[in-house]
Design an enzyme around this catalytic site. Structure first.
Site, mmCIF file in Angstrom:
data_model
loop_
_atom_site.group_PDB
_atom_site.id
_atom_site.type_symbol
_atom_site.label_atom_id
_atom_site.label_comp_id
_atom_site.label_asym_id
_atom_site.label_seq_id
_atom_site.Cartn_x
_atom_site.Cartn_y
_atom_site.Cartn_z
ATOM 1 N N GLN A 107 15.883 -8.349 -18.505
ATOM 2 C CA GLN A 107 15.258 -7.734 -19.684
ATOM 3 C C GLN A 107 16.214 -6.712 -20.293
ATOM 4 O OE1 GLN A 107 10.865 -6.694 -18.637
ATOM 5 N NE2 GLN A 107 11.898 -6.979 -16.691
ATOM 6 N N ASN A 108 17.327 -6.473 -19.610
ATOM 7 C CA ASN A 108 18.260 -5.439 -20.074
ATOM 8 C C ASN A 108 19.159 -5.974 -21.178
ATOM 9 O OD1 ASN A 108 17.069 -3.998 -18.096
ATOM 10 N ND2 ASN A 108 18.754 -4.149 -16.643
ATOM 11 N N VAL A 109 19.636 -5.051 -21.991
ATOM 12 C CA VAL A 109 20.434 -5.434 -23.159
ATOM 13 C C VAL A 109 21.878 -4.939 -23.020
ATOM 14 C CG1 VAL A 109 18.420 -5.468 -24.684
ATOM 15 C CG2 VAL A 109 19.703 -3.339 -24.426
ATOM 16 N N HIS A 147 15.681 -10.069 -23.796
ATOM 17 C CA HIS A 147 15.425 -9.081 -24.856
ATOM 18 C C HIS A 147 16.656 -8.801 -25.710
ATOM 19 C CE1 HIS A 147 11.768 -7.425 -22.369
ATOM 20 N NE2 HIS A 147 11.513 -8.579 -22.959
ATOM 21 N N CYS A 165 20.620 -8.812 -39.303
ATOM 22 C CA CYS A 165 19.953 -8.374 -40.521
ATOM 23 C C CYS A 165 18.445 -8.300 -40.264
ATOM 24 C CB CYS A 165 20.268 -9.376 -41.639
ATOM 25 S SG CYS A 165 19.390 -9.012 -43.157
ATOM 26 N N CYS A 195 22.978 -10.089 -47.866
ATOM 27 C CA CYS A 195 21.720 -10.003 -48.630
ATOM 28 C C CYS A 195 21.279 -8.563 -48.905
ATOM 29 C CB CYS A 195 20.607 -10.752 -47.901
ATOM 30 S SG CYS A 195 20.037 -9.902 -46.443
ATOM 31 N N GLY A 227 13.878 -3.616 -10.167
ATOM 32 C CA GLY A 227 14.028 -2.528 -11.135
ATOM 33 C C GLY A 227 13.246 -2.715 -12.409
ATOM 34 N N SER A 239 9.235 -2.293 -14.142
ATOM 35 C CA SER A 239 7.882 -1.779 -13.947
ATOM 36 C C SER A 239 6.861 -2.911 -13.993
ATOM 37 C CB SER A 239 7.557 -0.734 -15.023
ATOM 38 O OG SER A 239 7.755 -1.291 -16.308
ATOM 39 N N PRO A 248 12.160 1.586 -6.126
ATOM 40 C CA PRO A 248 11.800 2.788 -5.353
ATOM 41 C C PRO A 248 10.317 3.096 -5.416
ATOM 42 C CG PRO A 248 13.395 3.328 -7.117
ATOM 43 C CD PRO A 248 13.032 1.883 -7.276
HETATM 44 C C1 BJW Z 1 14.599 1.451 -10.118
HETATM 45 C C2 BJW Z 1 15.620 2.354 -9.982
HETATM 46 C C3 BJW Z 1 16.666 1.965 -9.166
HETATM 47 C C4 BJW Z 1 14.226 3.255 -11.287
HETATM 48 N N1 BJW Z 1 16.641 0.752 -8.583
HETATM 49 N N2 BJW Z 1 14.589 0.268 -9.532
HETATM 50 C C5 BJW Z 1 0.239 -10.211 -22.389
HETATM 51 C C6 BJW Z 1 -0.573 -9.195 -21.961
HETATM 52 C C7 BJW Z 1 -0.531 -7.945 -22.574
HETATM 53 C C8 BJW Z 1 0.347 -7.685 -23.631
HETATM 54 C C9 BJW Z 1 1.168 -8.704 -24.057
HETATM 55 C C10 BJW Z 1 1.104 -9.945 -23.437
HETATM 56 N N3 BJW Z 1 2.030 -10.734 -24.025
HETATM 57 C C11 BJW Z 1 2.677 -10.012 -24.980
HETATM 58 C C12 BJW Z 1 2.153 -8.773 -25.034
HETATM 59 C C13 BJW Z 1 2.573 -7.672 -25.949
HETATM 60 C C14 BJW Z 1 3.832 -6.964 -25.478
HETATM 61 C C15 BJW Z 1 3.597 -6.339 -24.097
HETATM 62 O O1 BJW Z 1 4.010 -6.834 -23.079
HETATM 63 N N4 BJW Z 1 2.958 -5.199 -24.074
HETATM 64 C C16 BJW Z 1 2.716 -4.502 -22.807
HETATM 65 C C17 BJW Z 1 3.330 -3.111 -22.852
HETATM 66 C C18 BJW Z 1 1.252 -4.476 -22.530
HETATM 67 N N5 BJW Z 1 4.965 -7.866 -25.440
HETATM 68 C C19 BJW Z 1 5.665 -8.154 -26.533
HETATM 69 O O2 BJW Z 1 5.384 -7.684 -27.623
HETATM 70 C C20 BJW Z 1 6.820 -9.112 -26.391
HETATM 71 N N6 BJW Z 1 6.711 -10.133 -27.387
HETATM 72 C C21 BJW Z 1 5.879 -11.176 -27.273
HETATM 73 O O3 BJW Z 1 5.256 -11.408 -26.261
HETATM 74 O O4 BJW Z 1 5.806 -11.952 -28.396
HETATM 75 C C22 BJW Z 1 4.659 -12.781 -28.561
HETATM 76 C C23 BJW Z 1 3.466 -11.861 -28.802
HETATM 77 C C24 BJW Z 1 3.569 -10.824 -29.704
HETATM 78 C C25 BJW Z 1 2.468 -9.984 -29.930
HETATM 79 C C26 BJW Z 1 1.284 -10.184 -29.209
HETATM 80 C C27 BJW Z 1 1.211 -11.220 -28.276
HETATM 81 C C28 BJW Z 1 2.317 -12.078 -28.084
HETATM 82 C C29 BJW Z 1 8.145 -8.402 -26.671
HETATM 83 C C30 BJW Z 1 8.496 -7.408 -25.630
HETATM 84 C C31 BJW Z 1 9.798 -6.728 -26.013
HETATM 85 C C32 BJW Z 1 10.127 -5.544 -25.123
HETATM 86 N N7 BJW Z 1 11.219 -4.825 -25.693
HETATM 87 C C33 BJW Z 1 11.790 -3.709 -24.983
HETATM 88 C C34 BJW Z 1 12.939 -3.099 -25.837
HETATM 89 C C35 BJW Z 1 14.166 -4.027 -25.767
HETATM 90 C C36 BJW Z 1 15.299 -3.496 -26.555
HETATM 91 C C37 BJW Z 1 15.847 -2.218 -26.001
HETATM 92 O O5 BJW Z 1 16.457 -2.199 -24.912
HETATM 93 O O6 BJW Z 1 15.654 -1.185 -26.660
HETATM 94 O O7 BJW Z 1 12.294 -4.143 -23.723
HETATM 95 S S1 BJW Z 1 10.581 -2.466 -24.532
HETATM 96 C C38 BJW Z 1 11.266 -2.132 -22.941
HETATM 97 O O8 BJW Z 1 10.384 -2.574 -21.871
HETATM 98 C C39 BJW Z 1 12.514 -3.010 -22.847
HETATM 99 C C40 BJW Z 1 12.493 -3.434 -21.424
HETATM 100 O O9 BJW Z 1 13.277 -4.598 -21.246
HETATM 101 C C41 BJW Z 1 11.021 -3.650 -21.160
HETATM 102 C C42 BJW Z 1 10.649 -3.620 -19.720
HETATM 103 O O10 BJW Z 1 10.913 -2.380 -19.155
HETATM 104 P P1 BJW Z 1 11.547 -2.320 -17.711
HETATM 105 O O11 BJW Z 1 12.885 -2.953 -17.727
HETATM 106 O O12 BJW Z 1 10.597 -2.820 -16.717
HETATM 107 O O13 BJW Z 1 11.833 -0.737 -17.565
HETATM 108 P P2 BJW Z 1 10.793 0.438 -17.139
HETATM 109 O O14 BJW Z 1 11.382 1.706 -17.594
HETATM 110 O O15 BJW Z 1 9.423 0.128 -17.562
HETATM 111 O O16 BJW Z 1 10.776 0.384 -15.550
HETATM 112 C C43 BJW Z 1 11.919 0.716 -14.786
HETATM 113 C C44 BJW Z 1 11.594 0.436 -13.348
HETATM 114 O O17 BJW Z 1 12.768 0.656 -12.586
HETATM 115 C C45 BJW Z 1 10.513 1.353 -12.749
HETATM 116 O O18 BJW Z 1 9.582 0.556 -12.027
HETATM 117 C C46 BJW Z 1 11.287 2.257 -11.793
HETATM 118 O O19 BJW Z 1 10.527 2.631 -10.647
HETATM 119 C C47 BJW Z 1 12.429 1.364 -11.430
HETATM 120 N N8 BJW Z 1 13.640 2.054 -10.999
HETATM 121 N N9 BJW Z 1 15.295 3.491 -10.759
HETATM 122 C C48 BJW Z 1 15.548 -0.045 -8.825
HETATM 123 N N10 BJW Z 1 17.707 2.801 -8.977
#
Ligand code: BJW
Length: 250
Positions: free
Chosen positions: A104-106, A122, A130, A153, A190, A192, A217
């Site tokens: 999921q990382n960029v 992602h 654009c 554009c 890593g 959530s 963790p």
């Molecule tokens: C360690 C550590 C160490 C710390 N070692 N670990 C079904 C149900 C409910 C909602 C939805 C659903 N389907 C879709 C949705 C809507 C939405 C969604 O999921 N919402 C939820 C919040 C409820 N999803 C979307 O909108 C997605 N699109 C989609 O599904 O399109 C169709 C659709 C649209 C609309 C409605 C329905 C369907 C798109 C999701 C895009 C997410 N984008 C981001 C930004 C990316 C660009 C950027 O980098 O800026 O992606 S948001 C952000 O969250 C980023 C991440 O990839 C993503 C996940 O976060 P991640 O990686 O898990 O990070 P954290 O911070 O949350 O957690 C870090 C973890 O690491 C923690 O657990 C720590 O404990 C741990 N940690 N140190 C190991 N050293």
């Protein structure tokens, strides 16, 4: 190291695995100095919630703020490097016939560390596109205007990442599901496990009877469902897992 014991059953599962799928999230890059999304941020951006900047609505209402946040993150990534967690996953390829990293990382750190098959769900922060028509743009005129504009554009430019409410790249998503349904061991590292559709992948694996291991963790909504939960930072747990499973090295 605060890990749950690496059991002999987990070691056997790894040693005999033919296709391992790894889902990673921001936590794997935390030890590279890249802030996660849901842990508190410090400094300049402390007053903003990252997930609230990662939406098309945020960009439409304040494109300059969102562009500058991504410019700051791009700068962080450009001065950071993969850590022992990324390198351990690349080393896994020496022991297992097929390893697919779904991230999921960029930040591109898995590729930099040497992982060969990486699916970016992602997008990638180093690419720009654009806002109006999604065309990838490599060059643009730097003016005082922020964000800069598309040379074709005149639309506003934005990072080529997936924001909330946007669909994931279909090829990447299809490849992620195909790998998940075809693997015999699934690691969730890593993340959530809150953001869909990525968060549904370990459940897809569990439904098929695939062994699922979480490395984090902290507990997540997935923790209670997995076969093995290794509590600790990925940069410590992954090298330890490899060293225990293949003490002969490689
Ligand atoms: C360690 C550590 C160490 C710390 N070692 N670990 C079904 C149900 C409910 C909602 C939805 C659903 N389907 C879709 C949705 C809507 C939405 C969604 O999921 N919402 C939820 C919040 C409820 N999803 C979307 O909108 C997605 N699109 C989609 O599904 O399109 C169709 C659709 C649209 C609309 C409605 C329905 C369907 C798109 C999701 C895009 C997410 N984008 C981001 C930004 C990316 C660009 C950027 O980098 O800026 O992606 S948001 C952000 O969250 C980023 C991440 O990839 C993503 C996940 O976060 P991640 O990686 O898990 O990070 P954290 O911070 O949350 O957690 C870090 C973890 O690491 C923690 O657990 C720590 O404990 C741990 N940690 N140190 C190991 N050293």
């Amino acid at each position: 190291m605060n890990t749950t014991t690496i059991s002999s059953a987990l070691i056997d599962a790894l040693r005999t695995a033919q296709h391992v799928v790894v889902l990673t999230g921001a936590g794997i890059s935390a030890e590279s100095g890249i802030p996660t999304f849901r842990d508190a941020q410090t400094g300049l951006w402390a007053q903003y919630r990252p997930e609230e900047l990662a939406t098309p609505e945020a960009f439409m209402s304040n494109p300059r703020l969102v562009w500058e946040w991504y410019a700051w993150r791009r700068e962080l990534v450009s001065h950071a490097a993969p850590n022992p967690g990324h390198f351990a996953l690349a080393t896994l390829q020496q022991h297992i016939p097929q390893v697919t990293v779904i991230t999921q990382n960029v930040d591109g750190f898995h590729q930099q560390a040497g992982s060969q098959t990486v699916i970016e769900l992602h997008g990638n922060i180093t690419r720009t596109k654009c806002f109006d028509d999604n065309t990838i743009v490599d060059q643009w005129d730097e003016t005082d205007e922020v964000p800069p504009r598309c040379p074709s554009c005149n639309g506003l430019l934005r990072p080529d990442v997936v924001w909330f409410g946007e669909t994931l790249p279909l090829t990447a998503l299809d490849a992620a599901y195909a790998a998940t349904t075809g693997c015999d061991l699934f690691l969730s590292i890593g993340t959530s496990a809150l953001v869909h559709p990525a968060a549904s992948l370990p459940y897809e694996a569990l439904q098929r009877g695939t062994t699922v291991v979480e490395i984090n963790p902290d507990a997540t909504p997935l923790t209670g469902d997995v076969h093995y939960s290794l509590r600790g930072p990925a940069g410590v747990v992954l090298p330890a897992l490899l060293a225990t499973t293949w003490p002969e090295g490689g």
